[in-house]
Motif scaffolding. Structure first.
Motif, PDB file in Angstrom:
ATOM      1  N   VAL A 102       0.850  -1.202   0.000  1.00 57.35           N
ATOM      2  CA  VAL A 102       0.000   0.000   0.000  1.00 57.35           C
ATOM      3  C   VAL A 102       0.880   1.244   0.000  1.00 57.35           C
ATOM      4  O   VAL A 102       0.625   2.210  -0.733  1.00 57.35           O
ATOM      5  CB  VAL A 102      -0.974   0.009   1.208  1.00 57.35           C
ATOM      6  CG1 VAL A 102      -1.663   1.361   1.355  1.00 57.35           C
ATOM      7  CG2 VAL A 102      -2.026  -1.091   1.053  1.00 57.35           C
ATOM      8  N   TRP A 103       1.945   1.210   0.807  1.00 54.83           N
ATOM      9  CA  TRP A 103       2.876   2.340   0.825  1.00 54.83           C
ATOM     10  C   TRP A 103       3.469   2.580  -0.569  1.00 54.83           C
ATOM     11  O   TRP A 103       3.530   3.708  -1.055  1.00 54.83           O
ATOM     12  CB  TRP A 103       4.015   2.110   1.833  1.00 54.83           C
ATOM     13  CG  TRP A 103       5.171   3.034   1.571  1.00 54.83           C
ATOM     14  CD1 TRP A 103       6.378   2.729   1.018  1.00 54.83           C
ATOM     15  CD2 TRP A 103       5.195   4.462   1.778  1.00 54.83           C
ATOM     16  NE1 TRP A 103       7.149   3.860   0.873  1.00 54.83           N
ATOM     17  CE2 TRP A 103       6.447   4.934   1.328  1.00 54.83           C
ATOM     18  CE3 TRP A 103       4.273   5.376   2.293  1.00 54.83           C
ATOM     19  CZ2 TRP A 103       6.798   6.286   1.389  1.00 54.83           C
ATOM     20  CZ3 TRP A 103       4.632   6.721   2.345  1.00 54.83           C
ATOM     21  CH2 TRP A 103       5.886   7.153   1.904  1.00 54.83           C
ATOM     22  N   LYS A 104       3.866   1.493  -1.224  1.00 61.07           N
ATOM     23  CA  LYS A 104       4.469   1.595  -2.556  1.00 61.07           C
ATOM     24  C   LYS A 104       3.482   2.239  -3.542  1.00 61.07           C
ATOM     25  O   LYS A 104       3.839   3.132  -4.316  1.00 61.07           O
ATOM     26  CB  LYS A 104       4.855   0.179  -3.020  1.00 61.07           C
ATOM     27  CG  LYS A 104       5.739   0.131  -4.242  1.00 61.07           C
ATOM     28  CD  LYS A 104       6.126  -1.306  -4.562  1.00 61.07           C
ATOM     29  CE  LYS A 104       6.681  -1.392  -5.973  1.00 61.07           C
ATOM     30  NZ  LYS A 104       6.709  -2.753  -6.498  1.00 61.07           N
ATOM     31  N   TYR A 105       2.227   1.807  -3.486  1.00 57.62           N
ATOM     32  CA  TYR A 105       1.182   2.349  -4.364  1.00 57.62           C
ATOM     33  C   TYR A 105       1.007   3.851  -4.118  1.00 57.62           C
ATOM     34  O   TYR A 105       1.008   4.658  -5.045  1.00 57.62           O
ATOM     35  CB  TYR A 105      -0.121   1.597  -4.091  1.00 57.62           C
ATOM     36  CG  TYR A 105      -1.283   1.941  -5.012  1.00 57.62           C
ATOM     37  CD1 TYR A 105      -1.540   1.177  -6.143  1.00 57.62           C
ATOM     38  CD2 TYR A 105      -2.146   3.004  -4.736  1.00 57.62           C
ATOM     39  CE1 TYR A 105      -2.617   1.462  -6.975  1.00 57.62           C
ATOM     40  CE2 TYR A 105      -3.220   3.304  -5.560  1.00 57.62           C
ATOM     41  CZ  TYR A 105      -3.450   2.533  -6.683  1.00 57.62           C
ATOM     42  OH  TYR A 105      -4.508   2.828  -7.503  1.00 57.62           O
ATOM     43  N   LEU A 106       0.873   4.212  -2.844  1.00 61.48           N
ATOM     44  CA  LEU A 106       0.692   5.619  -2.469  1.00 61.48           C
ATOM     45  C   LEU A 106       1.852   6.478  -2.932  1.00 61.48           C
ATOM     46  O   LEU A 106       1.674   7.577  -3.456  1.00 61.48           O
ATOM     47  CB  LEU A 106       0.641   5.731  -0.941  1.00 61.48           C
ATOM     48  CG  LEU A 106      -0.685   5.625  -0.218  1.00 61.48           C
ATOM     49  CD1 LEU A 106      -0.460   5.849   1.269  1.00 61.48           C
ATOM     50  CD2 LEU A 106      -1.667   6.636  -0.750  1.00 61.48           C
ATOM     51  N   ASP A 107       3.047   5.965  -2.672  1.00 58.15           N
ATOM     52  CA  ASP A 107       4.260   6.716  -2.981  1.00 58.15           C
ATOM     53  C   ASP A 107       4.412   6.924  -4.487  1.00 58.15           C
ATOM     54  O   ASP A 107       4.699   8.025  -4.950  1.00 58.15           O
ATOM     55  CB  ASP A 107       5.476   5.976  -2.402  1.00 58.15           C
ATOM     56  CG  ASP A 107       6.715   6.850  -2.378  1.00 58.15           C
ATOM     57  OD1 ASP A 107       6.603   8.033  -1.974  1.00 58.15           O
ATOM     58  OD2 ASP A 107       7.791   6.361  -2.753  1.00 58.15           O
ATOM     59  N   GLU A 108       4.166   5.852  -5.245  1.00 59.63           N
ATOM     60  CA  GLU A 108       4.304   5.937  -6.711  1.00 59.63           C
ATOM     61  C   GLU A 108       3.257   6.886  -7.300  1.00 59.63           C
ATOM     62  O   GLU A 108       3.529   7.576  -8.291  1.00 59.63           O
ATOM     63  CB  GLU A 108       4.179   4.549  -7.341  1.00 59.63           C
ATOM     64  CG  GLU A 108       5.431   3.710  -7.155  1.00 59.63           C
ATOM     65  CD  GLU A 108       5.276   2.274  -7.638  1.00 59.63           C
ATOM     66  OE1 GLU A 108       4.183   1.899  -8.121  1.00 59.63           O
ATOM     67  OE2 GLU A 108       6.258   1.508  -7.546  1.00 59.63           O
ATOM     68  N   MET A 109       2.084   6.922  -6.706  1.00 56.19           N
ATOM     69  CA  MET A 109       1.016   7.790  -7.223  1.00 56.19           C
ATOM     70  C   MET A 109       1.124   9.222  -6.678  1.00 56.19           C
ATOM     71  O   MET A 109       0.372  10.100  -7.068  1.00 56.19           O
ATOM     72  CB  MET A 109      -0.367   7.221  -6.840  1.00 56.19           C
ATOM     73  CG  MET A 109      -0.651   5.835  -7.385  1.00 56.19           C
ATOM     74  SD  MET A 109      -0.680   5.756  -9.191  1.00 56.19           S
ATOM     75  CE  MET A 109      -2.277   6.445  -9.521  1.00 56.19           C
ATOM     76  N   ASN A 110       2.066   9.418  -5.736  1.00 60.96           N
ATOM     77  CA  ASN A 110       2.277  10.752  -5.172  1.00 60.96           C
ATOM     78  C   ASN A 110       1.051  11.287  -4.414  1.00 60.96           C
ATOM     79  O   ASN A 110       0.770  12.478  -4.445  1.00 60.96           O
ATOM     80  CB  ASN A 110       2.625  11.731  -6.305  1.00 60.96           C
ATOM     81  CG  ASN A 110       3.912  12.470  -6.007  1.00 60.96           C
ATOM     82  OD1 ASN A 110       4.630  12.148  -5.052  1.00 60.96           O
ATOM     83  ND2 ASN A 110       4.212  13.468  -6.801  1.00 60.96           N
ATOM     84  N   PHE A 111       0.315  10.400  -3.764  1.00 60.06           N
ATOM     85  CA  PHE A 111      -0.913  10.797  -3.077  1.00 60.06           C
ATOM     86  C   PHE A 111      -0.631  11.519  -1.751  1.00 60.06           C
ATOM     87  O   PHE A 111       0.349  11.256  -1.083  1.00 60.06           O
ATOM     88  CB  PHE A 111      -1.802   9.585  -2.803  1.00 60.06           C
ATOM     89  CG  PHE A 111      -2.464   9.031  -4.031  1.00 60.06           C
ATOM     90  CD1 PHE A 111      -2.871   9.854  -5.076  1.00 60.06           C
ATOM     91  CD2 PHE A 111      -2.709   7.661  -4.153  1.00 60.06           C
ATOM     92  CE1 PHE A 111      -3.487   9.341  -6.206  1.00 60.06           C
ATOM     93  CE2 PHE A 111      -3.327   7.146  -5.274  1.00 60.06           C
ATOM     94  CZ  PHE A 111      -3.715   7.968  -6.306  1.00 60.06           C
TER      95      PHE A 111
END
Length: 196
Positions: free
Chosen positions: A185-194
């Protein structure tokens, strides 16, 4: 003979889903009589401002990522296709019709029980469905009508003092909040710049 599945519904915006949500859901499914817990991702909570929410499909994607390794936990987008704003009583009726072989229950924090009488048709919910309560530290008291109610079961889950708001604010102010989210989840958030 087919046995009825007992499914706990854990409603929330999950903006984002964090380890606290997973700890509660996993505790409920492992230490109560629930067979599964479904994270019901709410597109629009009538009590929350919508502008702070990530788009529905992103929040759903993060829940799906978070529960991937937990066979008894599921992500549900059922409310995406129901009239807005969403009311729990309507969602329960819809699920009951769609999955007649399942027995649906509500999972809620003790803080929500304190304002439960403000929910739409709360007496209908209480009449027809069991409610599993996990402890939360919050102001106010539970109304006496809910004390020792036969449909309300208190589950001694860990008290989690972690919120999605805290995580969003942490990201915005450049703090390292990685331990509060599952790695994917962290990786997803970080990559999407949320939330920055």
């Amino acid at each position: 003979m087919k046995t009825t599945k007992k499914i706990g519904l854990y409603f929330g915006t999950f903006n984002p889903i964090h380890i606290g949500h997973l700890i509660i859901a996993n505790h409920m499914v492992e230490f109560s009589d629930l067979d599964e817990v479904w994270f019901v991702v709410t597109p629009h909570n009538p009590l929350k401002k919508k502008k702070t929410l990530l788009e529905d499909h992103h929040r759903l994607a993060m829940v799906r990522i978070a529960v991937e390794d937990y066979p008894k936990l599921q992500a549900s987008n059922v409310e995406f296709y129901l009239p807005q704003p969403n009311y729990t009583v309507n969602t329960l009726a819809h699920l009951e019709e769609k999955y007649p072989e399942s027995n649906f229950c509500l999972i809620m924090g003790e803080d929500n029980l304190k304002s439960f009488q403000k929910w739409k048709n709360y007496h209908v919910i209480l009449d027809r469905y069991s409610i599993y309560i996990y402890p939360r530290i919050s102001e106010g008291t539970v109304q006496t009508q809910f004390d020792n109610h036969k449909k309300i079961e208190k589950v001694g889950a860990p008290i989690i003092q972690l919120s999605s708001t805290f995580i969003r604010n942490g990201i915005k102010s450049g703090k390292n909040i990685r331990p509060m989210l599952s790695a994917e989840v962290w990786k997803y958030l970080d990559e999407m710049n949320f939330y920055k």
